[in-house]
Design a protein around this motif. Structure first.
Motif, PDB file in Angstrom:
ATOM      1  N   GLY A   1     -84.311  -2.642 -59.424  1.00 26.17           N
ATOM      2  CA  GLY A   1     -84.208  -3.430 -60.638  1.00 26.17           C
ATOM      3  C   GLY A   1     -82.979  -4.304 -60.715  1.00 26.17           C
ATOM      4  O   GLY A   1     -82.920  -5.234 -61.536  1.00 26.17           O
ATOM      5  N   ASN A   2     -81.984  -4.018 -59.866  1.00 22.75           N
ATOM      6  CA  ASN A   2     -80.764  -4.834 -59.893  1.00 22.75           C
ATOM      7  C   ASN A   2     -80.989  -6.202 -59.268  1.00 22.75           C
ATOM      8  O   ASN A   2     -81.954  -6.420 -58.533  1.00 22.75           O
ATOM      9  CB  ASN A   2     -79.627  -4.113 -59.161  1.00 22.75           C
ATOM     10  CG  ASN A   2     -79.041  -2.972 -59.965  1.00 22.75           C
ATOM     11  OD1 ASN A   2     -79.331  -2.828 -61.156  1.00 22.75           O
ATOM     12  ND2 ASN A   2     -78.231  -2.152 -59.333  1.00 22.75           N
ATOM     13  N   ASP A   3     -80.050  -7.104 -59.567  1.00 18.38           N
ATOM     14  CA  ASP A   3     -80.016  -8.427 -58.947  1.00 18.38           C
ATOM     15  C   ASP A   3     -78.811  -8.476 -58.025  1.00 18.38           C
ATOM     16  O   ASP A   3     -77.710  -8.062 -58.411  1.00 18.38           O
ATOM     17  CB  ASP A   3     -79.886  -9.523 -60.002  1.00 18.38           C
ATOM     18  CG  ASP A   3     -80.998  -9.495 -61.028  1.00 18.38           C
ATOM     19  OD1 ASP A   3     -80.785 -10.018 -62.142  1.00 18.38           O
ATOM     20  OD2 ASP A   3     -82.085  -8.960 -60.724  1.00 18.38           O
ATOM     21  N   LYS A   4     -79.007  -8.988 -56.812  1.00 16.34           N
ATOM     22  CA  LYS A   4     -77.906  -9.047 -55.856  1.00 16.34           C
ATOM     23  C   LYS A   4     -77.932 -10.357 -55.084  1.00 16.34           C
ATOM     24  O   LYS A   4     -78.966 -11.028 -55.014  1.00 16.34           O
ATOM     25  CB  LYS A   4     -77.988  -7.885 -54.850  1.00 16.34           C
ATOM     26  CG  LYS A   4     -77.674  -6.528 -55.459  1.00 16.34           C
ATOM     27  CD  LYS A   4     -76.224  -6.445 -55.895  1.00 16.34           C
ATOM     28  CE  LYS A   4     -75.931  -5.096 -56.522  1.00 16.34           C
ATOM     29  NZ  LYS A   4     -74.536  -5.028 -57.043  1.00 16.34           N
ATOM     30  N   SER A   5     -76.790 -10.686 -54.496  1.00 14.79           N
ATOM     31  CA  SER A   5     -76.682 -11.879 -53.663  1.00 14.79           C
ATOM     32  C   SER A   5     -76.041 -11.539 -52.330  1.00 14.79           C
ATOM     33  O   SER A   5     -75.181 -10.663 -52.245  1.00 14.79           O
ATOM     34  CB  SER A   5     -75.826 -12.940 -54.359  1.00 14.79           C
ATOM     35  OG  SER A   5     -76.455 -13.399 -55.523  1.00 14.79           O
ATOM     36  N   ILE A   6     -76.467 -12.252 -51.310  1.00 12.57           N
ATOM     37  CA  ILE A   6     -75.863 -12.171 -49.991  1.00 12.57           C
ATOM     38  C   ILE A   6     -75.369 -13.575 -49.645  1.00 12.57           C
ATOM     39  O   ILE A   6     -76.103 -14.552 -49.811  1.00 12.57           O
ATOM     40  CB  ILE A   6     -76.866 -11.708 -48.913  1.00 12.57           C
ATOM     41  CG1 ILE A   6     -77.515 -10.379 -49.319  1.00 12.57           C
ATOM     42  CG2 ILE A   6     -76.167 -11.568 -47.559  1.00 12.57           C
ATOM     43  CD1 ILE A   6     -78.650  -9.950 -48.395  1.00 12.57           C
TER      44      ILE A   6
END
Lengths: 107, 116
Positions: B16-21
């Motif tokens: 459910g989290n939002d992440k960036s690479i």
């Protein structure tokens, strides 16, 4: 069905043995590339073959592009433990990789 | 050192989290890519991008989106993470897409994403 099919999927051999891995397709390619990937790293380009029937050598590695430019092979002579890794063929123009051959060379 | 660098190397996050690479290349390449490598080591293209064209693999969920602030950067944003998103994500770059024929990809070292 994958665009590029590699065989064998896994290969475990003893140091000093010879081996060949294959990359096959029913499609024609303008070029094919071979990469080697080691654990925890991204693939590294070994060679690009462009002309049908072309043979390229990189030390103990010999790469061949099929006459019809639908397939390629990688032959390693006198394999060494340092050759261990995942070998991938790829078509950059099609943004496609084969499924890879995991090679293990045992000392 | 000239290279493709991506951060973080490891990313563990909850569903459910939002992440960036993040990905940066200092090779002067024109095209950047994101690939996903699954547990069977199969590399699948997600996006190809240069300053003119974004090519999206139609099988990629729209929860994934590339963001390119400039030619040297191509970040990957992932919304509403799912368990099936767990994989190793590779950034790569090359000269103009598909040309010259002899040119190859330069890959980053990968980001291992684990969704729990």
């Amino acid at each position: 069905t994958q665009l590029l099919e590699q065989s064998p999927q896994f290969l475990s051999i003893q140091e000093g043995e010879n081996l060949t891995v294959y990359c096959n397709s029913s499609s024609v390619f303008s070029s094919l590339q071979w990469y080697r990937q080691e654990p925890g790293e991204g693939p590294v380009l070994l060679v690009t073959v462009v002309t049908g029937g072309e043979v390229k050598k990189l030390k103990r590695l010999t790469f061949q592009f099929g006459d019809a430019r639908k397939d390629s092979s990688l032959h390693i002579t006198a394999a060494q433990p340092g050759d261990t890794g995942l070998y991938l063929c790829a078509s950059r123009s099609r943004l496609t990789f084969g499924e890879g051959t995991q090679l293990t060379v045992n000392p | 050192d000239t290279a493709v660098s991506q951060t973080p190397k490891y990313l563990v996050t909850q569903m459910g989290n939002d992440k960036s690479i993040k990905c940066e290349q200092n090779l002067g390449h024109d095209t950047m890519y994101w690939y996903k490598q699954d547990s069977k080591k199969f590399l699948k293209i997600m996006f190809s991008y240069n300053n003119k064209e974004l090519i999206i693999n139609e099988t990629v969920p729209n929860r994934f989106s590339p963001k390119s602030p400039d030619k040297a950067h191509l970040n990957l944003h992932i919304n509403s993470l799912e368990l099936g998103d767990s994989a190793v994500y590779f950034c790569a770059s090359s000269k103009i897409q598909g040309w010259p024929l002899s040119d190859g990809y330069t890959f980053g070292s990968g980001t291992r994403l684990t969704v729990v």
